[in-house]
Motif scaffolding. Structure first.
Motif, mmCIF file in Angstrom:
data_model
loop_
_atom_site.group_PDB
_atom_site.id
_atom_site.type_symbol
_atom_site.label_atom_id
_atom_site.label_comp_id
_atom_site.label_asym_id
_atom_site.label_seq_id
_atom_site.Cartn_x
_atom_site.Cartn_y
_atom_site.Cartn_z
ATOM 1 N N GLU A 1 0.833 -1.208 0.000
ATOM 2 C CA GLU A 1 0.000 0.000 0.000
ATOM 3 C C GLU A 1 0.869 1.261 0.000
ATOM 4 O O GLU A 1 0.584 2.216 -0.723
ATOM 5 N N LEU B 1 2.293 1.722 -3.479
ATOM 6 C CA LEU B 1 1.243 2.211 -4.383
ATOM 7 C C LEU B 1 1.012 3.701 -4.197
ATOM 8 O O LEU B 1 0.914 4.452 -5.173
ATOM 9 N N ALA C 1 -1.068 5.668 -6.659
ATOM 10 C CA ALA C 1 -2.176 4.714 -6.748
ATOM 11 C C ALA C 1 -2.679 4.406 -5.338
ATOM 12 O O ALA C 1 -2.082 4.815 -4.344
ATOM 13 N N ASP D 1 -7.047 0.644 -6.807
ATOM 14 C CA ASP D 1 -6.570 0.481 -8.183
ATOM 15 C C ASP D 1 -6.014 -0.909 -8.460
ATOM 16 O O ASP D 1 -5.708 -1.241 -9.603
ATOM 17 N N VAL D 2 -5.866 -1.738 -7.435
ATOM 18 C CA VAL D 2 -5.268 -3.063 -7.605
ATOM 19 C C VAL D 2 -6.236 -3.975 -8.361
ATOM 20 O O VAL D 2 -7.391 -4.132 -7.973
ATOM 21 N N PRO E 1 -9.689 -7.892 -6.239
ATOM 22 C CA PRO E 1 -8.844 -8.064 -7.433
ATOM 23 C C PRO E 1 -8.789 -9.543 -7.814
ATOM 24 O O PRO E 1 -9.102 -10.418 -6.996
ATOM 25 N N ALA F 1 -1.581 -2.711 -10.330
ATOM 26 C CA ALA F 1 -2.631 -1.701 -10.199
ATOM 27 C C ALA F 1 -2.755 -0.946 -11.511
ATOM 28 O O ALA F 1 -1.762 -0.705 -12.205
#
Length: 131
Positions: free
Chosen positions: A59, A62, A67, A71-72, A101, A124
């Motif tokens: 995280e 990202l 991101a 967005d993953v 996801p 992502a």
């Protein structure tokens, strides 16, 4: 398109020649991530704690790439003991329960250190700029 390499500061990045994450355009790829802080393994013997720690590291990478977890679109989970899938899955669900996801979990014979139980990669695709 411009390439953005994101470093976690791990000594192995320069030795091996990799980045924690790479962003090109709207795509961010996060490298295999383990429960290490420097050369210390976090959560020894605890797959749930290692998974939570790994996902927190992902995280952060990202966010540095612009991101979010939202967005993953794909995670790949490598475990050294598939019988611990429920603990790994529980931690994954705490981060991705509503995002959902595509995910793969496979057992591998070993990770880079014997104390490591889990390694996770993520992809992502940024659909909008974070506010």
């Amino acid at each position: 398109m411009k390439r953005q390499n994101i470093s976690s500061g791990a000594v192995w990045e320069d030795i091996v020649g990799y980045s924690r994450a790479v962003r090109i355009g709207h795509v961010v790829e996060v490298a295999g991530t383990t429960a290490t802080d420097g050369d210390q393994v976090i959560g020894i013997g605890n797959a749930y704690e290692q998974t939570r720690y790994v996902l927190q590291k992902i995280e952060r990478a990202l966010h540095e790439a612009g991101a979010t977890l939202q967005d993953v679109v794909r995670t790949r989970i490598f475990v050294t003991d598939i019988s611990q899938w429920e603990e790994v899955g529980r931690a994954h669900g705490e981060f991705f329960r509503n995002i959902k996801p595509a995910a793969t979990m496979v057992e591998v014979s070993a990770l880079i250190q014997p104390e490591l139980l889990v390694e996770i990669e993520a992809t992502a695709i940024i659909t909008q700029d974070p506010a």
